[in-house]
Write an enzyme that holds these catalytic residues in place. Structure first.
Site, PDB file in Angstrom:
ATOM      1  N   LYS A 118       7.567 -21.890   3.726  1.00  0.00           N
ATOM      2  CA  LYS A 118       7.792 -23.043   4.932  1.00  0.00           C
ATOM      3  C   LYS A 118       9.243 -23.547   4.697  1.00  0.00           C
ATOM      4  CE  LYS A 118       5.396 -22.915   8.773  1.00  0.00           C
ATOM      5  NZ  LYS A 118       3.876 -21.729   9.076  1.00  0.00           N
TER       6      LYS A 118
HETATM    7  P1  NAD Z   1       4.220 -25.359  19.810  1.00  0.00           P
HETATM    8  O1  NAD Z   1       5.286 -26.240  19.427  1.00  0.00           O
HETATM    9  O2  NAD Z   1       5.598 -24.288  20.425  1.00  0.00           O
HETATM   10  O3  NAD Z   1       2.944 -26.040  20.678  1.00  0.00           O
HETATM   11  C1  NAD Z   1       2.643 -26.894  19.866  1.00  0.00           C
HETATM   12  C2  NAD Z   1       1.722 -27.580  21.158  1.00  0.00           C
HETATM   13  O4  NAD Z   1       1.153 -28.321  20.827  1.00  0.00           O
HETATM   14  C3  NAD Z   1       2.730 -28.154  22.124  1.00  0.00           C
HETATM   15  O5  NAD Z   1       1.708 -28.343  23.620  1.00  0.00           O
HETATM   16  C4  NAD Z   1       2.457 -29.857  21.998  1.00  0.00           C
HETATM   17  O6  NAD Z   1       3.011 -31.369  22.566  1.00  0.00           O
HETATM   18  C5  NAD Z   1       0.358 -29.855  21.374  1.00  0.00           C
HETATM   19  N1  NAD Z   1       0.989 -30.822  20.150  1.00  0.00           N
HETATM   20  C6  NAD Z   1       1.666 -31.166  19.462  1.00  0.00           C
HETATM   21  N2  NAD Z   1       0.516 -32.420  18.023  1.00  0.00           N
HETATM   22  C7  NAD Z   1       0.079 -32.873  19.955  1.00  0.00           C
HETATM   23  C8  NAD Z   1      -1.401 -33.167  19.021  1.00  0.00           C
HETATM   24  N3  NAD Z   1      -1.251 -34.095  17.951  1.00  0.00           N
HETATM   25  N4  NAD Z   1      -2.451 -33.279  19.900  1.00  0.00           N
HETATM   26  C9  NAD Z   1      -2.164 -32.716  20.209  1.00  0.00           C
HETATM   27  N5  NAD Z   1      -1.439 -31.760  21.439  1.00  0.00           N
HETATM   28  C10 NAD Z   1      -0.508 -31.900  19.841  1.00  0.00           C
HETATM   29  O7  NAD Z   1       3.817 -24.764  18.693  1.00  0.00           O
HETATM   30  P2  NAD Z   1       2.949 -23.647  18.037  1.00  0.00           P
HETATM   31  O8  NAD Z   1       4.188 -22.533  17.532  1.00  0.00           O
HETATM   32  O9  NAD Z   1       2.198 -23.318  19.435  1.00  0.00           O
HETATM   33  O10 NAD Z   1       1.650 -23.731  16.649  1.00  0.00           O
HETATM   34  C11 NAD Z   1       0.684 -24.726  17.092  1.00  0.00           C
HETATM   35  C12 NAD Z   1      -0.364 -25.032  15.875  1.00  0.00           C
HETATM   36  O11 NAD Z   1       0.062 -22.556  15.466  1.00  0.00           O
HETATM   37  C13 NAD Z   1       1.122 -24.508  14.620  1.00  0.00           C
HETATM   38  O12 NAD Z   1      -0.520 -26.085  13.557  1.00  0.00           O
HETATM   39  C14 NAD Z   1       1.572 -24.111  13.944  1.00  0.00           C
HETATM   40  O13 NAD Z   1       1.851 -23.995  12.541  1.00  0.00           O
HETATM   41  C15 NAD Z   1       0.834 -22.429  14.007  1.00  0.00           C
HETATM   42  N6  NAD Z   1       1.363 -21.202  14.214  1.00  0.00           N
HETATM   43  C16 NAD Z   1       2.198 -20.574  14.652  1.00  0.00           C
HETATM   44  C17 NAD Z   1       2.738 -19.610  14.958  1.00  0.00           C
HETATM   45  C18 NAD Z   1       3.423 -19.240  15.263  1.00  0.00           C
HETATM   46  O14 NAD Z   1       3.656 -17.804  15.824  1.00  0.00           O
HETATM   47  N7  NAD Z   1       3.933 -19.602  16.224  1.00  0.00           N
HETATM   48  C19 NAD Z   1       1.927 -18.678  13.438  1.00  0.00           C
HETATM   49  C20 NAD Z   1       0.752 -19.191  13.294  1.00  0.00           C
HETATM   50  C21 NAD Z   1       0.560 -20.375  13.099  1.00  0.00           C
END
Ligand code: NAD
Length: 428
Positions: A118
Protein backbone atom coordinates in the site's frame (compact mmCIF):
# COMPACT_ATOMS: atom_id res chain seq x y z
CA UNK A 1 29.67 1.35 30.21
CA UNK A 2 30.02 -1.63 27.89
CA UNK A 3 27.00 -2.60 25.89
CA UNK A 4 25.64 -6.11 26.44
CA UNK A 5 25.11 -7.96 23.14
CA UNK A 6 21.43 -8.48 23.92
CA UNK A 7 20.89 -4.71 24.14
CA UNK A 8 21.65 -4.40 20.48
CA UNK A 9 19.32 -7.24 19.58
CA UNK A 10 16.32 -6.12 21.59
CA UNK A 11 14.04 -4.12 19.30
CA UNK A 12 12.86 -0.78 20.61
CA UNK A 13 9.09 -1.14 20.99
CA UNK A 14 7.32 1.25 18.62
CA UNK A 15 4.12 2.98 19.61
CA UNK A 16 1.66 2.31 16.83
CA UNK A 17 -1.66 3.86 15.84
CA UNK A 18 -4.99 2.32 16.80
CA UNK A 19 -5.60 1.20 13.22
CA UNK A 20 -2.22 -0.56 13.04
CA UNK A 21 -2.97 -2.28 16.36
CA UNK A 22 -6.42 -3.33 15.15
CA UNK A 23 -5.03 -4.88 11.96
CA UNK A 24 -2.49 -6.81 14.06
CA UNK A 25 -5.08 -7.92 16.57
CA UNK A 26 -7.22 -9.47 13.82
CA UNK A 27 -4.14 -11.25 12.44
CA UNK A 28 -2.74 -12.36 15.83
CA UNK A 29 -6.03 -13.79 17.03
CA UNK A 30 -6.41 -16.07 14.07
CA UNK A 31 -2.73 -16.96 13.70
CA UNK A 32 -2.49 -18.14 17.30
CA UNK A 33 -5.60 -20.33 16.87
CA UNK A 34 -4.20 -21.99 13.77
CA UNK A 35 -1.37 -24.01 15.30
CA UNK A 36 1.09 -22.73 12.70
CA UNK A 37 4.82 -22.48 13.14
CA UNK A 38 5.27 -19.50 15.53
CA UNK A 39 8.38 -18.51 13.58
CA UNK A 40 6.36 -16.97 10.75
CA UNK A 41 4.21 -14.93 13.10
CA UNK A 42 6.93 -12.35 13.72
CA UNK A 43 7.78 -12.26 10.04
CA UNK A 44 4.15 -11.72 8.99
CA UNK A 45 3.61 -9.11 11.70
CA UNK A 46 5.98 -6.67 10.04
CA UNK A 47 6.24 -5.36 6.50
CA UNK A 48 9.12 -6.60 4.40
CA UNK A 49 9.96 -3.02 3.44
CA UNK A 50 8.64 0.53 3.94
CA UNK A 51 9.95 3.42 1.89
CA UNK A 52 9.33 7.00 3.02
CA UNK A 53 9.88 9.65 0.39
CA UNK A 54 9.95 13.39 0.35
CA UNK A 55 8.41 15.00 -2.73
CA UNK A 56 9.15 18.66 -3.45
CA UNK A 57 6.56 20.08 -5.85
CA UNK A 58 6.30 23.46 -7.54
CA UNK A 59 2.83 24.80 -6.78
CA UNK A 60 0.82 26.97 -9.18
CA UNK A 61 1.77 30.17 -7.29
CA UNK A 62 5.48 29.46 -7.84
CA UNK A 63 6.20 28.31 -4.27
CA UNK A 64 7.65 24.88 -3.49
CA UNK A 65 5.80 22.55 -1.13
CA UNK A 66 7.28 19.33 0.20
CA UNK A 67 4.93 16.34 0.53
CA UNK A 68 5.62 13.09 2.38
CA UNK A 69 4.82 9.81 0.66
CA UNK A 70 5.09 6.13 1.57
CA UNK A 71 5.13 2.73 -0.05
CA UNK A 72 4.80 -0.23 2.32
CA UNK A 73 5.41 -3.75 0.98
CA UNK A 74 4.12 -6.30 3.43
CA UNK A 75 4.75 -9.74 1.96
CA UNK A 76 5.49 -11.21 -1.48
CA UNK A 77 5.59 -14.93 -0.80
CA UNK A 78 2.74 -15.53 -3.29
CA UNK A 79 3.82 -13.09 -6.02
CA UNK A 80 4.66 -9.45 -6.74
CA UNK A 81 3.47 -6.83 -4.29
CA UNK A 82 0.14 -5.24 -5.21
CA UNK A 83 -1.96 -2.54 -3.55
CA UNK A 84 -3.44 0.91 -3.94
CA UNK A 85 -2.17 4.44 -3.49
CA UNK A 86 -4.10 6.83 -1.29
CA UNK A 87 -4.04 10.64 -1.32
CA UNK A 88 -5.39 11.92 1.99
CA UNK A 89 -4.38 14.23 4.83
CA UNK A 90 -4.54 11.33 7.30
CA UNK A 91 -2.10 9.07 5.45
CA UNK A 92 0.74 7.98 7.74
CA UNK A 93 3.34 5.24 8.02
CA UNK A 94 1.24 3.06 10.33
CA UNK A 95 -1.79 3.38 8.08
CA UNK A 96 0.02 2.21 4.94
CA UNK A 97 1.71 -0.62 6.87
CA UNK A 98 -1.65 -1.84 8.22
CA UNK A 99 -3.33 -1.51 4.82
CA UNK A 100 -0.45 -3.37 3.14
CA UNK A 101 -0.94 -6.25 5.59
CA UNK A 102 -4.69 -6.34 4.92
CA UNK A 103 -3.89 -6.42 1.22
CA UNK A 104 -1.70 -9.52 1.66
CA UNK A 105 -4.64 -11.37 3.25
CA UNK A 106 -7.12 -10.08 0.65
CA UNK A 107 -4.99 -11.12 -2.33
CA UNK A 108 -4.43 -14.56 -0.81
CA UNK A 109 -8.12 -15.01 0.06
CA UNK A 110 -9.27 -14.45 -3.53
CA UNK A 111 -6.28 -16.52 -4.66
CA UNK A 112 -4.47 -13.93 -6.76
CA UNK A 113 -0.76 -14.48 -7.44
CA UNK A 114 0.18 -11.36 -5.50
CA UNK A 115 1.59 -10.20 -2.20
CA UNK A 116 0.30 -7.10 -0.40
CA UNK A 117 1.41 -3.48 -0.50
CA UNK A 118 0.00 0.00 0.00
CA UNK A 119 1.15 3.53 -0.62
CA UNK A 120 0.03 7.05 -0.03
CA UNK A 121 0.85 10.72 0.04
CA UNK A 122 -0.09 13.09 2.84
CA UNK A 123 -2.10 15.69 0.92
CA UNK A 124 -5.61 16.98 0.39
CA UNK A 125 -6.31 16.05 -3.24
CA UNK A 126 -9.36 18.34 -3.32
CA UNK A 127 -7.13 21.35 -2.62
CA UNK A 128 -4.60 20.57 -5.37
CA UNK A 129 -5.06 21.86 -8.92
CA UNK A 130 -4.83 19.28 -11.67
CA UNK A 131 -1.33 20.49 -12.54
CA UNK A 132 -0.16 20.27 -8.91
CA UNK A 133 -1.60 16.78 -8.57
CA UNK A 134 0.16 15.72 -11.78
CA UNK A 135 3.55 17.08 -10.65
CA UNK A 136 3.14 15.48 -7.23
CA UNK A 137 2.20 12.11 -8.77
CA UNK A 138 5.16 12.21 -11.17
CA UNK A 139 7.62 13.09 -8.39
CA UNK A 140 6.23 10.40 -6.07
CA UNK A 141 6.45 7.82 -8.89
CA UNK A 142 10.06 8.74 -9.51
CA UNK A 143 10.85 8.54 -5.79
CA UNK A 144 9.40 5.04 -5.31
CA UNK A 145 10.70 3.85 -8.70
CA UNK A 146 13.53 1.71 -7.18
CA UNK A 147 11.01 -0.65 -5.56
CA UNK A 148 8.12 -0.82 -8.06
CA UNK A 149 7.72 -2.41 -11.48
CA UNK A 150 5.47 -4.77 -13.48
CA UNK A 151 6.94 -7.87 -11.80
CA UNK A 152 7.92 -6.25 -8.48
CA UNK A 153 5.14 -4.06 -7.14
CA UNK A 154 2.07 -2.86 -9.02
CA UNK A 155 0.14 0.12 -7.56
CA UNK A 156 -3.54 0.93 -8.20
CA UNK A 157 -6.09 3.59 -7.20
CA UNK A 158 -7.40 3.94 -3.66
CA UNK A 159 -9.13 6.77 -1.79
CA UNK A 160 -8.31 10.15 -3.33
CA UNK A 161 -6.75 8.73 -6.52
CA UNK A 162 -8.30 7.73 -9.84
CA UNK A 163 -7.59 6.63 -13.43
CA UNK A 164 -6.02 9.99 -14.32
CA UNK A 165 -3.51 9.65 -11.48
CA UNK A 166 -2.68 6.14 -12.70
CA UNK A 167 -2.16 7.52 -16.25
CA UNK A 168 0.46 9.97 -14.92
CA UNK A 169 2.01 7.14 -12.95
CA UNK A 170 2.22 4.93 -16.05
CA UNK A 171 3.69 7.73 -18.16
CA UNK A 172 6.34 8.70 -15.61
CA UNK A 173 7.49 5.12 -15.11
CA UNK A 174 7.41 4.42 -18.87
CA UNK A 175 9.45 7.56 -19.68
CA UNK A 176 12.08 6.48 -17.19
CA UNK A 177 12.46 2.90 -18.41
CA UNK A 178 12.12 3.86 -22.07
CA UNK A 179 9.14 1.71 -23.05
CA UNK A 180 5.39 1.60 -22.41
CA UNK A 181 5.21 -0.50 -19.23
CA UNK A 182 1.49 -1.29 -19.12
CA UNK A 183 1.94 -3.76 -16.25
CA UNK A 184 3.39 -1.22 -13.80
CA UNK A 185 0.05 0.09 -12.59
CA UNK A 186 -3.63 -0.86 -12.78
CA UNK A 187 -6.78 1.24 -12.73
CA UNK A 188 -5.53 3.07 -15.85
CA UNK A 189 -7.96 4.72 -18.29
CA UNK A 190 -9.30 2.11 -20.73
CA UNK A 191 -7.94 4.06 -23.72
CA UNK A 192 -4.34 3.56 -22.55
CA UNK A 193 -4.37 -0.05 -21.48
CA UNK A 194 -6.82 -0.09 -18.59
CA UNK A 195 -9.46 -2.77 -18.25
CA UNK A 196 -13.11 -2.19 -18.93
CA UNK A 197 -14.98 -2.61 -15.67
CA UNK A 198 -12.06 -1.67 -13.36
CA UNK A 199 -13.62 1.57 -12.17
CA UNK A 200 -16.79 -0.10 -10.88
CA UNK A 201 -15.07 -3.36 -9.91
CA UNK A 202 -14.91 -2.89 -6.14
CA UNK A 203 -18.62 -1.99 -6.02
CA UNK A 204 -19.51 -4.88 -8.31
CA UNK A 205 -17.59 -7.29 -6.09
CA UNK A 206 -19.44 -5.95 -3.03
CA UNK A 207 -22.72 -6.58 -4.84
CA UNK A 208 -21.65 -10.11 -5.83
CA UNK A 209 -20.70 -11.04 -2.26
CA UNK A 210 -23.80 -9.49 -0.72
CA UNK A 211 -26.05 -11.28 -3.23
CA UNK A 212 -24.42 -14.62 -2.40
CA UNK A 213 -24.76 -14.01 1.33
CA UNK A 214 -28.42 -12.97 1.04
CA UNK A 215 -29.10 -16.16 -0.93
CA UNK A 216 -27.90 -18.21 2.05
CA UNK A 217 -30.68 -16.47 4.03
CA UNK A 218 -33.23 -17.09 1.24
CA UNK A 219 -33.22 -13.37 0.55
CA UNK A 220 -32.43 -11.27 -2.48
CA UNK A 221 -31.12 -7.81 -3.28
CA UNK A 222 -34.48 -6.56 -4.57
CA UNK A 223 -36.34 -4.91 -1.71
CA UNK A 224 -33.35 -4.96 0.67
CA UNK A 225 -32.91 -1.61 2.45
CA UNK A 226 -29.31 -0.45 2.29
CA UNK A 227 -27.38 2.43 3.91
CA UNK A 228 -23.99 3.35 2.46
CA UNK A 229 -21.34 5.48 4.17
CA UNK A 230 -18.93 7.14 1.69
CA UNK A 231 -20.00 8.10 -1.82
CA UNK A 232 -16.71 7.99 -3.73
CA UNK A 233 -15.66 5.33 -6.20
CA UNK A 234 -16.63 2.37 -4.03
CA UNK A 235 -19.72 3.82 -2.34
CA UNK A 236 -21.21 5.23 -5.54
CA UNK A 237 -20.77 2.11 -7.69
CA UNK A 238 -21.99 -0.16 -4.88
CA UNK A 239 -25.09 2.02 -4.50
CA UNK A 240 -25.68 2.14 -8.26
CA UNK A 241 -25.34 -1.61 -8.81
CA UNK A 242 -27.57 -2.47 -5.84
CA UNK A 243 -30.14 0.16 -6.90
CA UNK A 244 -30.17 -1.32 -10.45
CA UNK A 245 -31.07 -4.69 -8.89
CA UNK A 246 -33.97 -3.30 -6.91
CA UNK A 247 -32.37 -2.52 -3.54
CA UNK A 248 -33.80 0.48 -1.71
CA UNK A 249 -30.84 2.74 -0.94
CA UNK A 250 -32.23 4.60 2.07
CA UNK A 251 -29.12 6.55 3.09
CA UNK A 252 -25.84 7.77 1.60
CA UNK A 253 -23.14 10.06 2.94
CA UNK A 254 -19.80 11.66 2.21
CA UNK A 255 -17.29 13.14 4.64
CA UNK A 256 -19.32 16.24 5.51
CA UNK A 257 -22.97 15.49 4.73
CA UNK A 258 -25.49 12.74 4.12
CA UNK A 259 -29.10 12.16 3.15
CA UNK A 260 -31.82 9.73 4.21
CA UNK A 261 -35.03 8.83 2.39
CA UNK A 262 -36.94 5.75 3.48
CA UNK A 263 -38.62 5.57 0.02
CA UNK A 264 -35.21 5.17 -1.59
CA UNK A 265 -32.70 7.61 -3.02
CA UNK A 266 -32.29 8.16 -6.76
CA UNK A 267 -28.65 7.02 -6.85
CA UNK A 268 -27.81 8.25 -10.36
CA UNK A 269 -29.20 11.72 -9.61
CA UNK A 270 -27.30 11.77 -6.29
CA UNK A 271 -24.10 10.78 -8.11
CA UNK A 272 -24.49 13.61 -10.62
CA UNK A 273 -25.30 16.05 -7.81
CA UNK A 274 -22.25 15.00 -5.75
CA UNK A 275 -19.99 15.29 -8.79
CA UNK A 276 -21.23 18.80 -9.50
CA UNK A 277 -21.36 20.13 -5.93
CA UNK A 278 -18.74 18.05 -4.10
CA UNK A 279 -21.33 17.54 -1.36
CA UNK A 280 -24.69 15.83 -0.79
CA UNK A 281 -26.07 18.71 1.29
CA UNK A 282 -29.56 19.80 0.15
CA UNK A 283 -29.86 16.96 -2.37
CA UNK A 284 -33.43 16.49 -3.63
CA UNK A 285 -35.18 17.57 -0.43
CA UNK A 286 -34.10 14.31 1.26
CA UNK A 287 -33.61 14.50 5.03
CA UNK A 288 -30.11 15.48 6.13
CA UNK A 289 -28.33 12.77 8.14
CA UNK A 290 -24.97 12.80 9.90
CA UNK A 291 -22.44 10.02 9.41
CA UNK A 292 -23.09 8.66 12.90
CA UNK A 293 -26.85 8.74 12.31
CA UNK A 294 -26.36 6.86 9.03
CA UNK A 295 -24.47 4.07 10.80
CA UNK A 296 -27.39 3.61 13.19
CA UNK A 297 -30.24 4.20 10.74
CA UNK A 298 -33.12 1.82 10.12
CA UNK A 299 -31.94 -0.49 7.28
CA UNK A 300 -31.25 -4.15 6.55
CA UNK A 301 -27.66 -3.85 5.30
CA UNK A 302 -25.08 -1.27 6.34
CA UNK A 303 -22.20 -0.73 3.91
CA UNK A 304 -19.27 1.31 5.24
CA UNK A 305 -17.46 2.50 2.08
CA UNK A 306 -15.47 5.45 3.42
CA UNK A 307 -12.46 5.04 5.70
CA UNK A 308 -11.11 2.85 8.51
CA UNK A 309 -12.38 2.81 12.12
CA UNK A 310 -15.76 4.42 11.36
CA UNK A 311 -17.66 1.66 13.23
CA UNK A 312 -16.17 1.68 16.72
CA UNK A 313 -17.35 0.46 20.12
CA UNK A 314 -19.42 3.63 20.63
CA UNK A 315 -21.32 3.24 17.37
CA UNK A 316 -21.62 -0.57 17.22
CA UNK A 317 -24.40 -0.94 19.85
CA UNK A 318 -26.55 1.44 17.76
CA UNK A 319 -26.23 -0.43 14.48
CA UNK A 320 -29.72 -1.57 13.51
CA UNK A 321 -28.77 -3.37 10.28
CA UNK A 322 -28.56 -7.17 10.51
CA UNK A 323 -25.67 -7.25 8.04
CA UNK A 324 -22.54 -5.09 7.80
CA UNK A 325 -20.82 -5.46 4.44
CA UNK A 326 -17.34 -3.90 4.64
CA UNK A 327 -16.66 -2.12 1.35
CA UNK A 328 -14.00 0.11 2.96
CA UNK A 329 -10.75 -1.26 4.35
CA UNK A 330 -10.78 -1.73 8.11
CA UNK A 331 -14.04 0.12 8.89
CA UNK A 332 -14.86 -1.99 11.98
CA UNK A 333 -12.63 -1.96 15.05
CA UNK A 334 -12.11 -5.31 16.86
CA UNK A 335 -14.14 -4.08 19.85
CA UNK A 336 -17.02 -3.08 17.56
CA UNK A 337 -16.72 -6.39 15.73
CA UNK A 338 -17.32 -8.23 18.99
CA UNK A 339 -20.31 -6.08 19.89
CA UNK A 340 -21.86 -6.63 16.47
CA UNK A 341 -21.33 -10.38 16.76
CA UNK A 342 -22.89 -10.46 20.23
CA UNK A 343 -25.86 -8.53 18.83
CA UNK A 344 -26.33 -11.10 16.06
CA UNK A 345 -25.12 -8.83 13.25
CA UNK A 346 -23.31 -10.66 10.43
CA UNK A 347 -20.14 -8.91 9.23
CA UNK A 348 -18.94 -9.63 5.70
CA UNK A 349 -15.26 -8.73 6.13
CA UNK A 350 -13.34 -6.25 3.99
CA UNK A 351 -10.77 -8.76 2.73
CA UNK A 352 -13.65 -10.63 1.09
CA UNK A 353 -16.27 -7.96 0.37
CA UNK A 354 -14.06 -5.35 -1.30
CA UNK A 355 -11.70 -7.71 -3.15
CA UNK A 356 -13.41 -7.03 -6.49
CA UNK A 357 -11.15 -4.04 -7.14
CA UNK A 358 -7.89 -5.92 -6.88
CA UNK A 359 -9.39 -8.86 -8.77
CA UNK A 360 -10.13 -6.72 -11.84
CA UNK A 361 -6.75 -5.05 -11.33
CA UNK A 362 -5.29 -8.52 -11.72
CA UNK A 363 -7.31 -8.98 -14.93
CA UNK A 364 -5.99 -5.63 -16.15
CA UNK A 365 -2.40 -6.63 -15.38
CA UNK A 366 -2.84 -9.93 -17.24
CA UNK A 367 -4.39 -8.11 -20.24
CA UNK A 368 -1.55 -5.57 -20.27
CA UNK A 369 1.18 -8.22 -20.14
CA UNK A 370 -0.60 -10.13 -22.94
CA UNK A 371 -1.56 -7.06 -24.97
CA UNK A 372 -4.91 -8.76 -25.44
CA UNK A 373 -7.98 -7.03 -24.06
CA UNK A 374 -11.24 -8.49 -22.82
CA UNK A 375 -14.81 -7.24 -23.27
CA UNK A 376 -17.03 -6.11 -20.38
CA UNK A 377 -18.95 -9.37 -20.22
CA UNK A 378 -15.80 -11.43 -19.79
CA UNK A 379 -14.54 -9.11 -17.02
CA UNK A 380 -17.87 -9.21 -15.19
CA UNK A 381 -18.26 -12.98 -15.53
CA UNK A 382 -14.72 -13.69 -14.35
CA UNK A 383 -15.13 -11.28 -11.44
CA UNK A 384 -18.39 -12.90 -10.39
CA UNK A 385 -16.73 -16.33 -10.57
CA UNK A 386 -13.84 -15.24 -8.31
CA UNK A 387 -16.08 -13.44 -5.80
CA UNK A 388 -18.62 -16.26 -5.56
CA UNK A 389 -15.93 -18.93 -5.24
CA UNK A 390 -14.25 -16.89 -2.49
CA UNK A 391 -17.56 -16.37 -0.68
CA UNK A 392 -18.28 -20.12 -0.87
CA UNK A 393 -14.84 -20.89 0.58
CA UNK A 394 -15.37 -18.46 3.49
CA UNK A 395 -18.93 -19.64 4.08
CA UNK A 396 -17.77 -23.27 4.07
CA UNK A 397 -14.93 -22.56 6.49
CA UNK A 398 -17.25 -20.61 8.81
CA UNK A 399 -19.66 -23.57 8.87
CA UNK A 400 -16.91 -26.14 9.36
CA UNK A 401 -15.13 -24.23 12.16
CA UNK A 402 -18.32 -22.71 13.59
CA UNK A 403 -16.80 -19.24 13.46
CA UNK A 404 -17.61 -15.80 12.10
CA UNK A 405 -16.84 -14.81 8.51
CA UNK A 406 -13.82 -12.65 9.40
CA UNK A 407 -12.13 -15.48 11.28
CA UNK A 408 -12.91 -17.86 8.42
CA UNK A 409 -11.54 -15.44 5.81
CA UNK A 410 -8.34 -14.81 7.79
CA UNK A 411 -7.85 -18.53 8.37
CA UNK A 412 -7.96 -19.26 4.63
CA UNK A 413 -5.75 -16.29 3.73
CA UNK A 414 -3.11 -16.85 6.41
CA UNK A 415 -2.87 -20.55 5.66
CA UNK A 416 -2.19 -19.79 1.98
CA UNK A 417 0.54 -17.26 2.78
CA UNK A 418 2.08 -19.52 5.45
CA UNK A 419 2.08 -22.41 2.97
CA UNK A 420 3.97 -20.30 0.42
CA UNK A 421 6.52 -19.29 3.06
CA UNK A 422 7.00 -22.87 4.17
CA UNK A 423 7.48 -24.18 0.63
CA UNK A 424 9.92 -21.45 -0.33
CA UNK A 425 11.98 -21.78 2.84
CA UNK A 426 14.67 -19.36 3.90
CA UNK A 427 17.16 -17.44 1.81
CA UNK A 428 20.10 -17.93 2.07
P1 NAD B 1 -12.87 7.89 -2.66
O1 NAD B 1 -11.84 8.89 -2.32
O2 NAD B 1 -13.31 7.75 -4.07
O3 NAD B 1 -14.19 8.17 -1.79
C1 NAD B 1 -14.21 8.22 -0.38
C2 NAD B 1 -15.58 8.70 0.07
O4 NAD B 1 -15.66 8.61 1.49
C3 NAD B 1 -15.88 10.17 -0.27
O5 NAD B 1 -17.25 10.30 -0.56
C4 NAD B 1 -15.53 10.90 1.04
O6 NAD B 1 -16.20 12.13 1.18
C5 NAD B 1 -16.01 9.88 2.06
N1 NAD B 1 -15.37 9.97 3.37
C6 NAD B 1 -14.06 10.16 3.65
N2 NAD B 1 -13.87 10.14 4.99
C7 NAD B 1 -15.07 9.94 5.55
C8 NAD B 1 -15.53 9.81 6.88
N3 NAD B 1 -14.71 9.88 7.91
N4 NAD B 1 -16.86 9.59 7.08
C9 NAD B 1 -17.70 9.48 6.03
N5 NAD B 1 -17.32 9.59 4.75
C10 NAD B 1 -16.03 9.82 4.52
O7 NAD B 1 -12.35 6.50 -2.09
P2 NAD B 1 -12.74 5.03 -2.55
O8 NAD B 1 -11.79 4.62 -3.62
O9 NAD B 1 -14.20 4.94 -2.79
O10 NAD B 1 -12.32 4.18 -1.25
C11 NAD B 1 -13.19 4.07 -0.13
C12 NAD B 1 -12.73 2.92 0.75
O11 NAD B 1 -12.72 1.70 -0.01
C13 NAD B 1 -11.31 3.06 1.33
O12 NAD B 1 -11.29 2.42 2.59
C14 NAD B 1 -10.48 2.27 0.35
O13 NAD B 1 -9.26 1.82 0.92
C15 NAD B 1 -11.42 1.12 0.06
N6 NAD B 1 -11.16 0.40 -1.18
C16 NAD B 1 -11.08 1.07 -2.37
C17 NAD B 1 -10.86 0.35 -3.53
C18 NAD B 1 -10.85 1.01 -4.89
O14 NAD B 1 -10.78 0.29 -5.89
N7 NAD B 1 -10.92 2.33 -5.00
C19 NAD B 1 -10.69 -1.05 -3.47
C20 NAD B 1 -10.80 -1.70 -2.24
C21 NAD B 1 -11.04 -0.96 -1.11
Amino acid sequence: MTEKPTDRLTPVPEKHSKFWQNAHLYFDRVYTQMNLDPVWRAFLSAPKRVLTVSCPVRMDDGSIQVFTGYRAQHNNARGPFKGGIRYDMHVNRDEVMALAMLQTWKNALVDLPYGGAKGGIVCDPKKLSSGEKERLTRRYTAEIMPIIGPVQDIPAPDAGTDAQVMAWFLDTYSMMVGYQALGVVTGKPVSIGGSVGREEATGRGVMNVLRKFLATQNKQIAGTRVAIQGFGNVGYHTARLLHERGAIVVAISERASGVFDERGIDVLAAGAYYKENGSLADFNDADAISNDELLGCDCDVLIPAAMENTIDADIAPHVRARVVCEAANGPTTPAADEILRDNGVTVLPDILANAGGVTVSYFEWVQGLDNFFWDAKRVQDELQRVMEKSFDAVNGKADEADCDYRTAAYTIAISRVAEALRLKGLFP
